[in-house]
Motif scaffolding. Structure first.
Motif, PDB file in Angstrom:
ATOM      1  N   SER A  93      30.755  36.121  44.184  1.00 22.67           N
ATOM      2  CA  SER A  93      30.690  34.888  44.976  1.00 22.67           C
ATOM      3  C   SER A  93      29.870  33.828  44.265  1.00 22.67           C
ATOM      4  O   SER A  93      30.226  32.650  44.245  1.00 22.67           O
ATOM      5  CB  SER A  93      30.095  35.180  46.353  1.00 22.67           C
ATOM      6  N   ILE A  97      32.233  30.625  43.777  1.00 29.56           N
ATOM      7  CA  ILE A  97      32.102  29.622  44.844  1.00 29.56           C
ATOM      8  C   ILE A  97      31.923  28.217  44.268  1.00 29.56           C
ATOM      9  O   ILE A  97      32.566  27.269  44.736  1.00 29.56           O
ATOM     10  CB  ILE A  97      30.953  29.988  45.795  1.00 29.56           C
ATOM     11  N   THR A 103      37.306  31.298  50.842  1.00 25.87           N
ATOM     12  CA  THR A 103      37.173  32.634  51.425  1.00 25.87           C
ATOM     13  C   THR A 103      38.530  33.308  51.570  1.00 25.87           C
ATOM     14  O   THR A 103      38.681  34.507  51.285  1.00 25.87           O
ATOM     15  CB  THR A 103      36.494  32.535  52.802  1.00 25.87           C
ATOM     16  N   PHE A 154      31.250  37.940  50.991  1.00 26.74           N
ATOM     17  CA  PHE A 154      31.595  36.638  50.436  1.00 26.74           C
ATOM     18  C   PHE A 154      31.199  35.517  51.396  1.00 26.74           C
ATOM     19  O   PHE A 154      30.632  34.504  50.980  1.00 26.74           O
ATOM     20  CB  PHE A 154      33.092  36.577  50.147  1.00 26.74           C
ATOM     21  N   ARG A 158      28.563  32.635  50.676  1.00 29.47           N
ATOM     22  CA  ARG A 158      29.016  31.249  50.750  1.00 29.47           C
ATOM     23  C   ARG A 158      28.109  30.444  51.675  1.00 29.47           C
ATOM     24  O   ARG A 158      27.732  29.306  51.365  1.00 29.47           O
ATOM     25  CB  ARG A 158      30.459  31.196  51.238  1.00 29.47           C
TER      26      ARG A 158
END
Length: 301
Positions: A93, A97, A103, A154, A158
């Motif tokens: 992630s 990201i 996602t 995740f 995030r």
């Protein structure tokens, strides 16, 4: 997944005994998935590309990341422990990201891997429906647990990154600036909501302590409006600063904010307000014992 029953089909012998339970089946599944690792991973990558997921990655990055995901996936099937997978999901992630991977993409590729591996198991055990059902009964809960773990990890990462970015933006938008010895200025621009007001207080009190400030000028010329909770928070910030030995001068109140403060009944006796920033700085220097010259703007002891 659908279970298969067809008594008319002649059952051929397989490499798994009918009496094997889940604990005995999983090692066989893992061995099969490792033996066909290259082919299955390539099939999985093909499915990812067909569904247009992870397009932010280069071909080399796709190979590296899918290999790691595959190996972690199979390891969790073997050990039943998701800790390593959680750690990897967080690391993944952090890398993807910032590149804009969403996602649903991460969840999508894990579900695709689950289905690719399930199809491989079906092909291996399709000649024995009874055994196939038990194989899927062993595989499906573990696969779903892995998908859920990756998705949750995740999302958590995030959210952490978003909070970190928001904090960084708040710090950049509300800098505590030392003007001269024992004098700080805090210019505020933009919407001042409750969370930002809380962050402002933390930064201001930290700045007072770090710079041993005696006077702080808080300029809100760039703030369009404040509500009752934020106005009361400003008063508490002034009180907290006074407890740390610093006087606060608030400058740049708009007519709208001034009316709001009066309407909601803020104790204005606790707030030292000056019309503009220049006047606030002059008042601050007076409080610090500096002589202010209005002709050239320079002061001396």
């Amino acid at each position: 997944m659908t279970r298969f029953e067809d008594p008319s089909v002649t059952v051929a012998p397989t490499d798994a005994s009918p009496g094997l339970d889940e604990q005995a089946l999983l090692p066989q599944l893992v061995a099969h998935l490792r033996e066909h690792r290259t082919r299955l991973r390539q099939e999985w990558v093909g499915r990812i590309q067909e569904t247009h997921l992870l397009q932010a990655m280069t071909a080399q990055e796709m190979v590296a990341e899918t290999t790691l995901v595959y190996d972690n996936y199979v390891e969790v099937l073997e050990t039943g422990s998701v800790e390593a997978l959680q750690h990897y999901a967080r690391d993944l992630s952090e890398r993807i990201i910032p590149r804009g991977v969403e996602t649903h993409e991460v969840v999508g590729i894990v579900l695709l891997l689950r289905d690719v591996l399930a199809r491989s198991l079906f092909e291996k055990y399709q000649r024995d429906f009874s055994l196939l059902n038990r194989v899927l009964d062993a595989y499906e809960p573990a696969a779903n647990r892995i998908a859920n773990t990756v998705a949750v990890s995740f999302v958590e990462e995030r959210e952490r990154v978003i909070r970190q970015q928001q904090d960084s933006i708040r710090e950049l938008s509300t800098p505590v600036l030392p003007v001269r010895e024992r004098l700080l200025i805090l210019p505020i621009i933009g919407v001042l909501d409750r969370e930002r007001a809380r962050q402002l207080t933390v930064q201001l009190l930290g700045g007072i302590r770090t710079h041993r400030a005696k006077v702080v000028v808080v300029d809100i010329t760039g703030v369009p409006d404040v509500d009752e909770s934020v106005a009361n928070h400003l008063v508490r910030t002034v009180d907290a600063s006074r407890l740390m030995g610093a006087s606060v001068i608030i400058t740049g109140l708009s007519p709208e904010i001034a009316q709001t403060l009066v309407t909601i009944g803020v104790d204005l006796s606790k707030m030292n307000t000056i019309g503009d920033l220049q006047g606030g700085l002059e008042e601050a220097e007076r409080l610090l014992g500096f002589a202010v010259s209005r002709e050239d703007g320079n002061g001396g002891p």
